[in-house]
Design a protein around this motif. Structure first.
Motif, PDB file in Angstrom:
ATOM      1  N   ALA A  60       0.840  -1.201   0.000  1.00  0.00           N
ATOM      2  CA  ALA A  60       0.000   0.000   0.000  1.00  0.00           C
ATOM      3  C   ALA A  60       0.871   1.245   0.000  1.00  0.00           C
ATOM      4  O   ALA A  60       1.882   1.321   0.698  1.00  0.00           O
ATOM      5  CB  ALA A  60      -0.907  -0.008   1.226  1.00  0.00           C
ATOM      6  N   LYS A  61       0.484   2.252  -0.784  1.00  0.00           N
ATOM      7  CA  LYS A  61       1.214   3.514  -0.821  1.00  0.00           C
ATOM      8  C   LYS A  61       0.287   4.703  -0.630  1.00  0.00           C
ATOM      9  O   LYS A  61       0.587   5.621   0.131  1.00  0.00           O
ATOM     10  CB  LYS A  61       1.967   3.650  -2.136  1.00  0.00           C
ATOM     11  N   TYR A  62      -0.853   4.682  -1.318  1.00  0.00           N
ATOM     12  CA  TYR A  62      -1.785   5.794  -1.225  1.00  0.00           C
ATOM     13  C   TYR A  62      -3.096   5.401  -0.547  1.00  0.00           C
ATOM     14  O   TYR A  62      -3.818   6.273  -0.055  1.00  0.00           O
ATOM     15  CB  TYR A  62      -2.106   6.340  -2.627  1.00  0.00           C
ATOM     16  N   ARG A  63      -3.402   4.124  -0.530  1.00  0.00           N
ATOM     17  CA  ARG A  63      -4.660   3.669   0.065  1.00  0.00           C
ATOM     18  C   ARG A  63      -4.389   2.421   0.896  1.00  0.00           C
ATOM     19  O   ARG A  63      -3.479   1.651   0.614  1.00  0.00           O
ATOM     20  CB  ARG A  63      -5.707   3.359  -1.010  1.00  0.00           C
ATOM     21  N   LEU A  64      -5.227   2.224   1.913  1.00  0.00           N
ATOM     22  CA  LEU A  64      -5.108   1.062   2.788  1.00  0.00           C
ATOM     23  C   LEU A  64      -6.449   0.347   2.818  1.00  0.00           C
ATOM     24  O   LEU A  64      -7.500   0.988   2.990  1.00  0.00           O
ATOM     25  CB  LEU A  64      -4.714   1.502   4.210  1.00  0.00           C
ATOM     26  N   ASP A  65      -6.425  -0.961   2.632  1.00  0.00           N
ATOM     27  CA  ASP A  65      -7.660  -1.737   2.685  1.00  0.00           C
ATOM     28  C   ASP A  65      -8.307  -1.554   4.058  1.00  0.00           C
ATOM     29  O   ASP A  65      -7.640  -1.723   5.077  1.00  0.00           O
ATOM     30  CB  ASP A  65      -7.355  -3.222   2.454  1.00  0.00           C
ATOM     31  N   PRO A  66      -9.595  -1.177   4.123  1.00  0.00           N
ATOM     32  CA  PRO A  66     -10.247  -0.964   5.428  1.00  0.00           C
ATOM     33  C   PRO A  66     -10.156  -2.161   6.357  1.00  0.00           C
ATOM     34  O   PRO A  66     -10.157  -2.000   7.580  1.00  0.00           O
ATOM     35  CB  PRO A  66     -11.702  -0.659   5.049  1.00  0.00           C
ATOM     36  N   SER A  67     -10.047  -3.378   5.807  1.00  0.00           N
ATOM     37  CA  SER A  67      -9.966  -4.560   6.656  1.00  0.00           C
ATOM     38  C   SER A  67      -8.648  -4.626   7.428  1.00  0.00           C
ATOM     39  O   SER A  67      -8.519  -5.392   8.382  1.00  0.00           O
ATOM     40  CB  SER A  67     -10.138  -5.833   5.831  1.00  0.00           C
ATOM     41  N   TRP A  98       6.586  -1.317   8.991  1.00  0.00           N
ATOM     42  CA  TRP A  98       8.005  -1.486   8.651  1.00  0.00           C
ATOM     43  C   TRP A  98       8.215  -2.031   7.233  1.00  0.00           C
ATOM     44  O   TRP A  98       9.314  -2.404   6.868  1.00  0.00           O
ATOM     45  CB  TRP A  98       8.653  -2.423   9.666  1.00  0.00           C
ATOM     46  N   GLU A  99       7.150  -2.067   6.433  1.00  0.00           N
ATOM     47  CA  GLU A  99       7.266  -2.584   5.074  1.00  0.00           C
ATOM     48  C   GLU A  99       7.895  -1.574   4.123  1.00  0.00           C
ATOM     49  O   GLU A  99       8.319  -1.932   3.027  1.00  0.00           O
ATOM     50  CB  GLU A  99       5.889  -3.015   4.562  1.00  0.00           C
ATOM     51  N   LYS A 100       7.937  -0.318   4.521  1.00  0.00           N
ATOM     52  CA  LYS A 100       8.659   0.722   3.796  1.00  0.00           C
ATOM     53  C   LYS A 100       9.523   1.467   4.805  1.00  0.00           C
ATOM     54  O   LYS A 100       9.277   1.410   6.018  1.00  0.00           O
ATOM     55  CB  LYS A 100       7.701   1.708   3.127  1.00  0.00           C
ATOM     56  N   ALA A 101      10.519   2.149   4.303  1.00  0.00           N
ATOM     57  CA  ALA A 101      11.381   2.970   5.152  1.00  0.00           C
ATOM     58  C   ALA A 101      11.459   4.368   4.564  1.00  0.00           C
ATOM     59  O   ALA A 101      11.365   4.558   3.348  1.00  0.00           O
ATOM     60  CB  ALA A 101      12.782   2.364   5.267  1.00  0.00           C
ATOM     61  N   THR A 216       3.444  24.715   2.478  1.00  0.00           N
ATOM     62  CA  THR A 216       2.298  23.829   2.681  1.00  0.00           C
ATOM     63  C   THR A 216       2.781  22.388   2.580  1.00  0.00           C
ATOM     64  O   THR A 216       3.420  22.016   1.592  1.00  0.00           O
ATOM     65  CB  THR A 216       1.193  24.081   1.651  1.00  0.00           C
ATOM     66  N   VAL A 217       2.458  21.597   3.585  1.00  0.00           N
ATOM     67  CA  VAL A 217       2.834  20.184   3.610  1.00  0.00           C
ATOM     68  C   VAL A 217       1.587  19.355   3.318  1.00  0.00           C
ATOM     69  O   VAL A 217       0.567  19.487   4.006  1.00  0.00           O
ATOM     70  CB  VAL A 217       3.431  19.783   4.970  1.00  0.00           C
ATOM     71  N   THR A 218       1.659  18.503   2.303  1.00  0.00           N
ATOM     72  CA  THR A 218       0.534  17.638   1.922  1.00  0.00           C
ATOM     73  C   THR A 218       0.990  16.184   2.009  1.00  0.00           C
ATOM     74  O   THR A 218       1.999  15.809   1.400  1.00  0.00           O
ATOM     75  CB  THR A 218       0.052  17.955   0.498  1.00  0.00           C
ATOM     76  N   LEU A 219       0.239  15.390   2.734  1.00  0.00           N
ATOM     77  CA  LEU A 219       0.596  13.989   2.967  1.00  0.00           C
ATOM     78  C   LEU A 219      -0.553  13.074   2.552  1.00  0.00           C
ATOM     79  O   LEU A 219      -1.735  13.428   2.735  1.00  0.00           O
ATOM     80  CB  LEU A 219       0.902  13.750   4.451  1.00  0.00           C
ATOM     81  N   PRO A 220      -0.259  11.878   2.025  1.00  0.00           N
ATOM     82  CA  PRO A 220      -1.319  10.898   1.751  1.00  0.00           C
ATOM     83  C   PRO A 220      -1.913  10.371   3.053  1.00  0.00           C
ATOM     84  O   PRO A 220      -1.187  10.101   4.011  1.00  0.00           O
ATOM     85  CB  PRO A 220      -0.587   9.787   0.991  1.00  0.00           C
ATOM     86  N   VAL A 221      -3.219  10.235   3.081  1.00  0.00           N
ATOM     87  CA  VAL A 221      -3.936   9.728   4.256  1.00  0.00           C
ATOM     88  C   VAL A 221      -4.452   8.329   3.940  1.00  0.00           C
ATOM     89  O   VAL A 221      -5.223   8.143   2.999  1.00  0.00           O
ATOM     90  CB  VAL A 221      -5.108  10.654   4.637  1.00  0.00           C
TER      91      VAL A 221
END
Length: 403
Positions: A60-67, A98-101, A216-221
């Motif tokens: 996952a990078k931009y979205r996370l499965d709700p489950s 910890w799957e990304k750093a 302005t700081v923009t982060l993926p949610v």
């Protein structure tokens, strides 16, 4: 994998995945040799074949499965005294943080949980990502980013993994007892509304180092929710406030609220209801014609629903009932030459007899339940008692209960 004894929770600084998200080269080398002897002594290399294959590990990078989200705290859309508790999110996959750093480090987790006042940041939904997916972003000023985002050295301290014994917290929806937890580093202030955002830091290492923070700081949610932080107080103070609020609306032990109600036979009526904080009067007034006191029935239904939501309890009850049912059947006795149809009929008959009363409710409980529900007595059975087990209304038996 070792299973923990009941009540135990083990904490871990982190659980590294087998491979972090990245691109990997797999090289296969084959060497062809020639030898004149059976023991391959003095073998000569004829040719070497080398083949490379590239494998990309991408999570996952931009979205996370709700489950993947098991639970969050504070609860979504809630209001309470949260000024002394750090918010957190519990994730199903123990390796997820910890799957990304965060570059240039190889050990900084890529997830952070931000506590943001609703006036501090702007959440934008349905944004187009570079890969074509739609995702959510949160934007904030440089000053807010410096206050809300952890430093690089703080990020690993706000993530950890847990192994929880079966039946423990956070295991109702989990399958192996392992979870990852990401916490926020800020405490809410009383009487404020907040957004809680689980964000990706994968491409924002400069902000963590505070070296170069843009205007302005923009982060993926990946996940977000809202809550309100109220004033703090003890349980006694909160309970007293609930009782006072009830009294302000004219509710008391002797004066329950009246609500429109559809009775079991489909006719309209009036339901009398009082909450557990209000309590019950020593001598409650009798319900008038057309009125039904549903306080005890509501409390009983709520308890049953809470029990049904506990997966471990339901599993244990089902296993207990299965053992009890099978032990009560005893060994089957089939006559010689029985056909498969005879066996099936015998099994159905035995199970039907064993499940006439599947839960084995005591007669005393049945009679009390029948009286509370107002079940009209039926004609007496062979022993002079009503056939449905209910106590006749003129039997002089008093049944009381408190929710």
């Amino acid at each position: 994998m070792t299973e923990l004894e009941p009540g135990r929770i083990d904490f871990y600084d982190g659980v590294a995945p087998g491979l972090r998200d990245d691109t990997y080269r797999v090289r296969v080398t084959t060497t062809v040799e020639h030898s004149a002897t059976a023991d391959h002594a003095g073998a000569q290399s004829l040719e070497v074949f080398t083949e490379d294959r590239w494998v990309k590990v991408a999570g996952a990078k931009y979205r996370l499965d709700p489950s993947e989200v098991l639970s969050v705290y504070p609860p979504p859309d809630s209001a309470g005294a949260y000024t002394t508790t750090l918010g957190h999110v519990v994730l199903r996959r123990r390796t997820l943080p910890w799957e990304k750093a965060v570059a240039p480090s190889t050990s900084t987790p890529w997830l952070a949980l931000l506590l943001l006042d609703v006036n501090e940041a702007t959440i934008t939904r349905n944004v187009a990502a570079p890969d074509g997916t739609r995702y959510t972003t949160v934007s904030m000023s440089a000053d807010v980013a410096r206050a809300a985002l952890p430093l690089r050295a703080e990020v690993p301290l706000l993530c950890h993994a847990r192994q929880v014994a079966p039946g423990g917290p956070d295991t109702a929806r989990d399958d192996d007892g392992w979870v990852a937890v990401v916490m926020t580093g800020r405490l809410p202030v009383a009487n404020h509304a907040y957004n809680m955002c689980l964000v990706s830091l994968a491409d924002h290492g400069a902000v963590l180092d505070r070296g170069s923070v843009p205007v302005t700081v923009t982060l993926p949610v990946l996940h977000d929710w809202t809550f309100k932080s109220g004033s703090s107080g003890t349980f006694q103070k909160v309970a007293a406030g609930v009782a006072q609020n009830a009294a302000a609306f004219g509710l008391s032990a002797g004066h329950p609220t009246r609500l429109d109600h559809i009775r079991r036979d489909g006719t309209p009526g009036v339901a009398l209801y009082r909450g557990p904080i209000v309590g019950v009067a020593d001598e409650p007034a009798a319900a008038a014609e057309g009125e039904t006191d549903v306080s005890l029935s509501t409390a009983r239904t709520l308890g049953r629903l809470l029990a049904a939501a506990d997966r471990s309890l339901v599993r244990e009850l089902s296993e207990w009932r299965r053992r009890d049912l099978m032990s009560g059947l005893g060994p089957p006795a089939f006559a010689a030459g029985s056909t498969p149809g005879d066996v099936a009929a015998e099994t159905v008959a035995r199970l039907s007899g064993a499940t006439t009363d599947p839960w084995g409710v005591p007669d005393g409980v049945r009679r009390l339940h029948g009286r509370r529900e107002g079940t009209p007595p039926e004609a007496p059975g062979a022993n002079g008692a009503p056939s449905n087990g209910a106590i006749p209304r003129d039997a002089g038996t008093k049944a009381e209960g408190r929710s």
